[in-house]
Enzyme design. Sequence first.
Site, PDB file in Angstrom:
ATOM      1  N   ASP A  70       3.527  -6.980   4.767  1.00 39.36           N
ATOM      2  CA  ASP A  70       3.162  -5.663   5.504  1.00 39.36           C
ATOM      3  C   ASP A  70       3.000  -6.116   7.119  1.00 39.36           C
ATOM      4  O   ASP A  70       2.299  -5.254   7.725  1.00 39.36           O
ATOM      5  CB  ASP A  70       1.641  -5.223   5.218  1.00 39.36           C
ATOM      6  CG  ASP A  70       1.034  -3.999   5.899  1.00 39.36           C
ATOM      7  OD1 ASP A  70       1.996  -3.063   5.952  1.00 39.36           O
ATOM      8  OD2 ASP A  70      -0.104  -3.662   5.564  1.00 39.36           O
ATOM      9  N   ASP A 120      -0.224   4.479   0.998  1.00 40.52           N
ATOM     10  CA  ASP A 120      -0.635   5.455   2.020  1.00 40.52           C
ATOM     11  C   ASP A 120       0.038   5.289   3.163  1.00 40.52           C
ATOM     12  O   ASP A 120       0.596   4.006   3.557  1.00 40.52           O
ATOM     13  CB  ASP A 120      -2.250   5.680   2.385  1.00 40.52           C
ATOM     14  CG  ASP A 120      -2.729   4.329   2.637  1.00 40.52           C
ATOM     15  OD1 ASP A 120      -2.480   3.032   2.123  1.00 40.52           O
ATOM     16  OD2 ASP A 120      -3.679   4.513   3.597  1.00 40.52           O
ATOM     17  N   ASP A 140       6.369   1.093   6.633  1.00 41.06           N
ATOM     18  CA  ASP A 140       4.995   0.679   6.532  1.00 41.06           C
ATOM     19  C   ASP A 140       4.434   1.526   5.440  1.00 41.06           C
ATOM     20  O   ASP A 140       3.894   2.747   5.673  1.00 41.06           O
ATOM     21  CB  ASP A 140       4.156   0.605   7.922  1.00 41.06           C
ATOM     22  CG  ASP A 140       2.853   0.379   7.895  1.00 41.06           C
ATOM     23  OD1 ASP A 140       2.705  -0.144   6.840  1.00 41.06           O
ATOM     24  OD2 ASP A 140       1.956   0.994   8.737  1.00 41.06           O
ATOM     25  N   GLU A 172      -5.008   1.933   2.554  1.00 42.60           N
ATOM     26  CA  GLU A 172      -4.867   0.701   3.556  1.00 42.60           C
ATOM     27  C   GLU A 172      -4.985   1.239   4.968  1.00 42.60           C
ATOM     28  O   GLU A 172      -5.577   0.668   5.748  1.00 42.60           O
ATOM     29  CB  GLU A 172      -3.769   0.171   3.318  1.00 42.60           C
ATOM     30  CG  GLU A 172      -3.560  -1.122   3.954  1.00 42.60           C
ATOM     31  CD  GLU A 172      -2.965  -1.154   5.375  1.00 42.60           C
ATOM     32  OE1 GLU A 172      -3.150  -2.258   6.269  1.00 42.60           O
ATOM     33  OE2 GLU A 172      -2.513  -0.092   5.855  1.00 42.60           O
ATOM     34  N   HIS A 184       1.077  -1.202  -0.009  1.00 36.67           N
ATOM     35  CA  HIS A 184       0.143   0.015   0.006  1.00 36.67           C
ATOM     36  C   HIS A 184       0.839   1.101   0.128  1.00 36.67           C
ATOM     37  O   HIS A 184       1.669   1.113   0.462  1.00 36.67           O
ATOM     38  CB  HIS A 184      -0.996  -0.143   1.144  1.00 36.67           C
ATOM     39  CG  HIS A 184      -0.235   0.122   2.602  1.00 36.67           C
ATOM     40  ND1 HIS A 184      -0.009   1.184   3.155  1.00 36.67           N
ATOM     41  CD2 HIS A 184      -0.162  -1.139   3.229  1.00 36.67           C
ATOM     42  CE1 HIS A 184       0.279   0.927   4.454  1.00 36.67           C
ATOM     43  NE2 HIS A 184       0.411  -0.353   4.624  1.00 36.67           N
TER      44      HIS A 184
END
Length: 409
Positions: A188, A94, A125, A159, A92
């Site tokens: 993740d 974001d 992340d 996400e 992801h």
Amino acid sequence: MPHRIISALDARRDAVIELQRELTRRVALGPENGGEGEREKADWLLAHLRAMGVTDIEQIDAPDPRVPCGHRPNIIARVPGASPRTVWVLAHMDVVPPGDPALWDGDPWTLRVDGDVLFGRGVEDNQQAIVSGLLVARELLEQGITPDLSLGLAFVADEETGNARGMAHVAAVRPDLFRPDDLIVVPDFGDSDGSMIEVAEKSMLWLRIAVTGKQCHASTPDEGVNSLAAAAALILRIRHLNGRFPDADPLFNPATSTFVPTKKEANVPNVNTVPGSDVFYVDCRVLPRYDLDEVVAAVRGLADEVEREHGVSIAISEILREQAAPPTSPDAEVVTRLRAAIRDVYGVTARPAGIGGGTVAAIVRRMGLSAAVWSKLVPNAHVPNEATRVSCNIGDAKVIVTMLFEGEK
């Protein structure tokens, strides 16, 4: 020929730093967090993919009138292999807000390098996953190597704030995107030695609890109904849920369901007023065997007790509700192949596990597909001075490479 790629990856330290620097400086906050979405980061990624020579690129945009461009971008890119069967890296774009800037040793949006460690919001992340996928694509294309399986890169939006305009949207409009025999890896979540493969997630339930009493002057408290005192009483009762839902599952850590009061909204601005309204939130991570309706009913029962004892009214609303997806079998091919690749690259024996957090793997699993969540991380997502290791970005890329080839390494 994966050994050629793996050897080349050892020399890609500068590439990792440059990729992380460019990604970090492009702030990708959702509108819920005061941001303008992922468009700037997505545009940079699209340009980078094309510059590398990736030609099979698809954009799946989810409408969102809250952001300037009017949508949230989702990128699907493929590097073909000998088989259409695909190893997917699902990441992801974001990130979460940096929080108090005073807790950072530098600008959260400017990459800092200290030997093997890189600092900045989003570097772990989930930019480590993006970088690892890009490294693999670059080596395949630069060296002109066709892997046994195809490589798929899915870089999705939203996400961190629910997935509705990210992977959930992709699954809704393109349910044909993944083949039943594809190998879907979601980098993740993980631990510091790369030995944990997440195959199951707890259900998630976020509750907003609004307590209404009667405001009055603090010198005459009997003329009002103290909403803060009632809220505190209910907060203390939340711990009773642990006894109501006591089961444990050793696949998870912690092994039990958790019920945690978290955020509280401000009430009155001055000390000498009894508040008539208080709002707080509860984060519930529930073992898959329990139905979330049972949890909501149990919280409602505790609230009814407080209403009777304190003379308040309490409204409960759901902010987030995700009943756990079916788990991935520890014997699924994506898990067994991933375990073998981790052993080859990192020299550790990985184990299947469950987590309390949520990832986009849950959406994939609800599509009836197997997905494995794995990465070798610091780990330190969502904290000040978030960090990643150059060696982990490269090592994870090597694991992906290993999974792309069926034969002798």
